[in-house]
Design a protein around this motif. Structure first.
Motif, PDB file in Angstrom:
ATOM      1  N   PRO A  26       0.794  -1.226   0.000  1.00  0.00           N
ATOM      2  CA  PRO A  26       0.000   0.000   0.000  1.00  0.00           C
ATOM      3  C   PRO A  26       0.826   1.275   0.000  1.00  0.00           C
ATOM      4  CG  PRO A  26      -0.843  -1.555   1.609  1.00  0.00           C
ATOM      5  CD  PRO A  26       0.490  -2.072   1.153  1.00  0.00           C
ATOM      6  N   HIS A  27       2.107   1.169   0.350  1.00  0.00           N
ATOM      7  CA  HIS A  27       2.956   2.345   0.386  1.00  0.00           C
ATOM      8  C   HIS A  27       3.652   2.589  -0.945  1.00  0.00           C
ATOM      9  CE1 HIS A  27       2.301   1.122   4.566  1.00  0.00           C
ATOM     10  NE2 HIS A  27       2.269   2.413   4.802  1.00  0.00           N
ATOM     11  N   ASP A  28       3.223   1.858  -1.967  1.00  0.00           N
ATOM     12  CA  ASP A  28       3.624   2.125  -3.348  1.00  0.00           C
ATOM     13  C   ASP A  28       2.611   3.108  -3.935  1.00  0.00           C
ATOM     14  OD1 ASP A  28       3.689   1.849  -6.295  1.00  0.00           O
ATOM     15  OD2 ASP A  28       5.156   0.275  -5.891  1.00  0.00           O
ATOM     16  N   PRO A  29       3.051   4.177  -4.603  1.00  0.00           N
ATOM     17  CA  PRO A  29       2.122   5.190  -5.120  1.00  0.00           C
ATOM     18  C   PRO A  29       1.089   4.658  -6.111  1.00  0.00           C
ATOM     19  CG  PRO A  29       4.361   6.031  -5.150  1.00  0.00           C
ATOM     20  CD  PRO A  29       4.462   4.568  -4.820  1.00  0.00           C
ATOM     21  N   VAL A  30       1.310   3.480  -6.686  1.00  0.00           N
ATOM     22  CA  VAL A  30       0.373   2.935  -7.674  1.00  0.00           C
ATOM     23  C   VAL A  30      -0.589   1.926  -7.039  1.00  0.00           C
ATOM     24  CG1 VAL A  30       0.225   1.868  -9.971  1.00  0.00           C
ATOM     25  CG2 VAL A  30       2.178   3.269  -9.409  1.00  0.00           C
ATOM     26  N   SER A  77      -2.901  11.866   9.895  1.00  0.00           N
ATOM     27  CA  SER A  77      -3.195  10.638   9.168  1.00  0.00           C
ATOM     28  C   SER A  77      -2.364   9.504   9.752  1.00  0.00           C
ATOM     29  CB  SER A  77      -2.899  10.799   7.675  1.00  0.00           C
ATOM     30  OG  SER A  77      -1.543  11.119   7.449  1.00  0.00           O
ATOM     31  N   LEU A  78      -2.757   8.294   9.457  1.00  0.00           N
ATOM     32  CA  LEU A  78      -2.012   7.134   9.928  1.00  0.00           C
ATOM     33  C   LEU A  78      -0.667   7.068   9.212  1.00  0.00           C
ATOM     34  CD1 LEU A  78      -4.833   4.411   9.919  1.00  0.00           C
ATOM     35  CD2 LEU A  78      -3.976   5.720  11.870  1.00  0.00           C
ATOM     36  N   SER A  79       0.340   6.537   9.903  1.00  0.00           N
ATOM     37  CA  SER A  79       1.664   6.419   9.289  1.00  0.00           C
ATOM     38  C   SER A  79       1.818   5.114   8.516  1.00  0.00           C
ATOM     39  CB  SER A  79       2.750   6.497  10.369  1.00  0.00           C
ATOM     40  OG  SER A  79       2.594   5.445  11.311  1.00  0.00           O
TER      41      SER A  79
END
Length: 256
Positions: free
Chosen positions: A136-140, A235-237
């Motif tokens: 989920p921490h990938d921009p796509v 926001s959540l980290s």
């Protein structure tokens, strides 16, 4: 057009609904039709006015049954949404008891939201789309179910500053990536509309636009952060979605 498990716009005032369901529909109609205080998301108001939305109703979001029903609605919707129009979305209202409306905080509703998405991941019978990263921490990255790429919007009764995220019932507005691609097909027009949306948000909410609002695919964008916005600028980290264990892929038997 009739879709199993769903109510289309043309049906919503003809079918028999429970009192809370009728209330949710009526309040949603008012919010999207309000000309004195226009709802910020212009494509959403267009989809609503054109009758391209579908509606679904599920039980208390704390129950596992609500997630099962939500999964069924999404499967039905994914089979038909391209026939409904390029502004379509699925609007899901959860039965929201008075104690949730009056006692739950934004953070507690946030927990319910991610519990729903994690539950959908557990119930998903399809493999994750190959062209969407699992991190989920990938921009796509974006949420996927039934191999459909979906943008999730959550509204709650607890939001008071960010009124664009306020609704008397716990609600999800689920938009297929296909709809967003159609919207962005004309970059110049899409850019003008996005600017107008931000201007509307500034008037609609009592606090500035949340810093996490961004555009899909940009290097500093994270879709999951936009699904559920806090009632302030925090926001959540870390993304709470846990369909995947580790970075080596999908393990159907080992999740959770």
């Amino acid at each position: 057009m009739t879709i199993k498990g769903l109510v289309t716009d043309s049906q919503k005032h003809q079918v028999s609904l429970l009192p809370w369901q009728r209330s949710a529909i009526d309040l949603f109609d008012h919010k999207l039709k309000d000309t004195d205080r226009p709802f910020p998301c212009i494509p959403a108001t267009q989809g609503h006015s054109l009758g391209q939305f579908c509606y679904g109703f599920v039980s208390d979001p704390r129950s596992s049954e609500s997630t099962k029903d939500l999964a069924g609605l999404l499967r039905d919707y994914s089979a038909k949404y391209r026939d409904l129009g390029k502004y379509t979305s699925l609007i899901v209202f959860f039965e929201t008891p008075e104690e949730l409306k009056t006692q739950y905080t934004v953070e507690e509703f946030e927990e319910l939201f991610w519990k729903q998405l994690n539950g959908l991941g557990e119930l998903d019978e399809c493999e994750w789309p190959e062209n969407i990263p699992i991190d989920p921490h990938d921009p796509v990255w974006e949420f996927c179910f039934n191999q459909e790429k979906l943008f999730m919007y959550c509204g709650t009764p607890a939001h008071t500053n960010r009124l664009s995220r306020n609704f008397p019932y716990f609600v999800l507005a689920i938009t297929p990536r296909w709809v967003l691609e159609e919207f962005n097909a004309n970059p110049h027009l899409a850019g003008k509309i996005k600017t107008k949306i931000r201007e509307r948000i500034e008037k609609y909410d009592s606090i500035p636009v949340h810093p996490d609002l961004n555009s899909y695919g940009k290097e500093d964008n994270y879709e999951w952060k936009q699904y559920f916005l806090h009632d302030d600028d925090t926001s959540l980290s870390k993304c709470p979605f846990h369909r995947f264990l580790g970075k080596f892929g999908f393990k159907k038997k080992d999740r959770f």
